[in-house]
Each structure stands twice: as structure tokens, then as C-alpha cells.
Design a protein around this motif. Structure first.
Motif, PDB file in Angstrom:
ATOM      1  N   UNK A 145      13.119 -15.343 -63.772  1.00  0.00           N
ATOM      2  CA  UNK A 145      14.172 -15.806 -62.850  1.00  0.00           C
ATOM      3  C   UNK A 145      14.119 -14.991 -61.567  1.00  0.00           C
ATOM      4  N   UNK A 146      14.079 -13.675 -61.704  1.00  0.00           N
ATOM      5  CA  UNK A 146      14.186 -12.832 -60.507  1.00  0.00           C
ATOM      6  C   UNK A 146      12.941 -12.897 -59.627  1.00  0.00           C
ATOM      7  N   UNK A 147      11.794 -13.223 -60.246  1.00  0.00           N
ATOM      8  CA  UNK A 147      10.569 -13.327 -59.433  1.00  0.00           C
ATOM      9  C   UNK A 147      10.376 -14.723 -58.849  1.00  0.00           C
ATOM     10  N   UNK A 148      10.854 -15.779 -59.565  1.00  0.00           N
ATOM     11  CA  UNK A 148      10.469 -17.137 -59.152  1.00  0.00           C
ATOM     12  C   UNK A 148      11.618 -18.097 -58.875  1.00  0.00           C
ATOM     13  N   UNK A 149      12.787 -17.878 -59.452  1.00  0.00           N
ATOM     14  CA  UNK A 149      13.796 -18.944 -59.422  1.00  0.00           C
ATOM     15  C   UNK A 149      15.101 -18.590 -58.720  1.00  0.00           C
ATOM     16  N   UNK A 150      15.133 -17.445 -58.049  1.00  0.00           N
ATOM     17  CA  UNK A 150      16.407 -17.058 -57.439  1.00  0.00           C
ATOM     18  C   UNK A 150      16.868 -18.081 -56.391  1.00  0.00           C
ATOM     19  N   UNK A 151      15.910 -18.579 -55.601  1.00  0.00           N
ATOM     20  CA  UNK A 151      16.276 -19.560 -54.563  1.00  0.00           C
ATOM     21  C   UNK A 151      16.679 -20.887 -55.202  1.00  0.00           C
ATOM     22  N   UNK A 152      15.881 -21.350 -56.191  1.00  0.00           N
ATOM     23  CA  UNK A 152      16.207 -22.618 -56.864  1.00  0.00           C
ATOM     24  C   UNK A 152      17.597 -22.557 -57.495  1.00  0.00           C
ATOM     25  N   UNK A 153      17.941 -21.398 -58.022  1.00  0.00           N
ATOM     26  CA  UNK A 153      19.241 -21.251 -58.682  1.00  0.00           C
ATOM     27  C   UNK A 153      20.367 -21.021 -57.677  1.00  0.00           C
ATOM     28  N   UNK A 154      20.014 -20.724 -56.452  1.00  0.00           N
ATOM     29  CA  UNK A 154      21.043 -20.475 -55.439  1.00  0.00           C
ATOM     30  C   UNK A 154      21.814 -19.195 -55.687  1.00  0.00           C
TER      31      UNK A 154
END
Ligand SMILES: Cc1cc2nc3c(=O)[nH]c(=O)nc-3n(C[C@H](O)[C@H](O)[C@H](O)COP(=O)(O)O)c2cc1C
Length: 193
Positions: A145-154
Motif C-alpha cells: 500500500x505505502x509503495x504503490x497504492x497511496x494515491x489510488x486510495x486517496x
């Protein structure tokens, strides 16, 4: 007669041993039963929606968690998009949702904030089970999550994910007490002075 006595002794020993090593050992009416008995990270999730009403109650429980200095350092992200959720936890049945608990510090939060987030995580986890839903805490996907999905998760700027709780409907017939894994005996982990 001897055989009957032996049977009673074996049965009583098994009963006592099971109470010592598993959750749900308390009387159903005990004040702590509501916590002890709603406490198993079951994997028997099935398809079906978590309603907004249920979600509101679960999030309200999270926000009521205690925190150091009442700083409430957490942010909750509800992931209902199945494509996104399945990239974080694989093979989730339709309707399962994730609640990602994050805190400021870009994932390098200090111990106090992690403890606060852990308490909110626990409240969310238990509230879901108190509503008859299944829930499971995950920290395994945090690096992803912290490397790849922080933006997707908002996630808010400068925040990092600390934990997530998966919530969903569960198959009938399996309850938290009978399905819970065993726990260490109190004798082995408690000392009195
Ligand atoms: C902080 C924490 C992190 C966890 N991370 C994961 C995880 O990444 N993946 C997973 O499958 N289960 C995870 N779990 C679930 C535990 O494995 C589970 O709660 C434990 O095995 C006890 O099972 P029970 O509560 O059903 O008795 C986590 C639990 C906690 C409290």
C-alpha cells in the motif's frame, strides 16, 4: 462404576482444558464476554454487501477509540472498489470491503501513533463482529500500500497506512467461539506481584 468415573474425569479435564486455551471461556453473561466472544479472524467470508448503516456503526466505533492525548491521529479509507481492494487482499468475494487505517508520518509513524491506530483497528474489528459480520486485521499488505497504492486510495498527504481491516458477510454455521484459534494459557503469560 470405575469406567463411569474414568469417563467423567476425562470429560471434565477436556472441558476445563478447552476453556483455558480458547476464547469464549467466559460465561455468556459476563461483562467481558462481548469482547472475548467476538474475537476470531475468520476466513469464511462470502459474497454480500456490507450496508452503509453497518459501515456507519463500524466507523463510529473506530472514531471512539482512545488515543494518547486524545490526538486521534488516524484516517480511515473505506475501499469498496473490488478491483482496487483485490490488488491489496487477493480473492475477496463480492461485497467484502477494506478499511485502511493510516496516520501521518508516511508510514514511519512513531510508536505512540501506531498504538493509537492499533486501538482504532481493534474497535473497527470488534464492531464488525458485534454486528454479525466477519472481520480480519491485516498488516501484511502495508508495504505494498505505502509503495504503490497511496494515491489510488486517496490517503491524505504525508500519511502512511498502518493496518487494514477486511469486513464482509460470513457463511452461516461458523461462530467466533468455535472457530477461534487457541490462545496461550493465562498461567503461561500472567504473573502477579
Ligand atoms: C496486527 C495484526 C496483523 C495481522 N496481519 C495479518 C495478515 O497480514 N494476514 C493475515 O492473513 N492475517 C493477519 N492477522 C490475523 C492473525 O493471523 C489472527 O488474528 C491470528 O492468527 C489469530 O486468529 P483468531 O483471531 O482467528 O483466533 C493479523 C492480526 C493482527 C492482530
Amino acid at each position: 462404576m470405575k469406567k463411569a468415573m474414568l469417563f467423567i474425569v476425562i470429560f471434565a479435564s477436556l472441558y476445563i482444558a478447552s476453556g483455558m486455551s480458547s476464547v469464549g471461556a467466559e460465561e455468556p453473561d459476563s461483562p467481558t464476554a462481548v469482547i472475548s466472544n467476538h474475537h476470531a479472524a475468520l476466513r469464511n467470508f462470502t459474497a454480500g454487501a456490507v450496508t452503509q448503516g453497518e459501515l456507519d456503526q463500524i466507523l463510529a466505533a473506530g472514531v471512539r477509540a482512545p488515543s494518547a492525548g486524545n490526538r486521534q491521529p488516524w484516517h480511515f479509507t473505506v475501499v469498496r472498489n473490488p478491483a482496487l481492494a483485490n490488488q491489496i487482499v487477493s480473492n475477496m468475494p463480492d461485497g467484502n470491503i477494506l478499511i485502511v487505517i493510516s496516520a501521518s508520518g508516511d508510514g514511519k509513524t512513531n510508536g505512540r501513533e501506531i498504538l493509537d491506530c492499533a486501538l482504532a483497528t481493534q474497535s473497527i474489528y470488534l464492531a464488525a463482529q458485534a454486528l454479525g459480520l466477519g472481520s480480519r486485521i491485516y498488516t501484511g499488505p502495508m508495504d505494498t500500500i505505502n509503495q504503490r497504492f497511496k494515491a489510488d486510495l486517496g490517503l491524505p498527504n504525508g500519511y502512511g497506512a498502518v493496518s487494514l481491516v477486511r469486513i464482509g458477510r460470513v457463511l452461516p454455521g461458523i461462530d467466533a467461539v468455535s472457530a477461534a484459534s487457541s490462545r496461550k494459557s493465562l498461567d503461561s503469560i500472567v504473573n502477579y506481584k
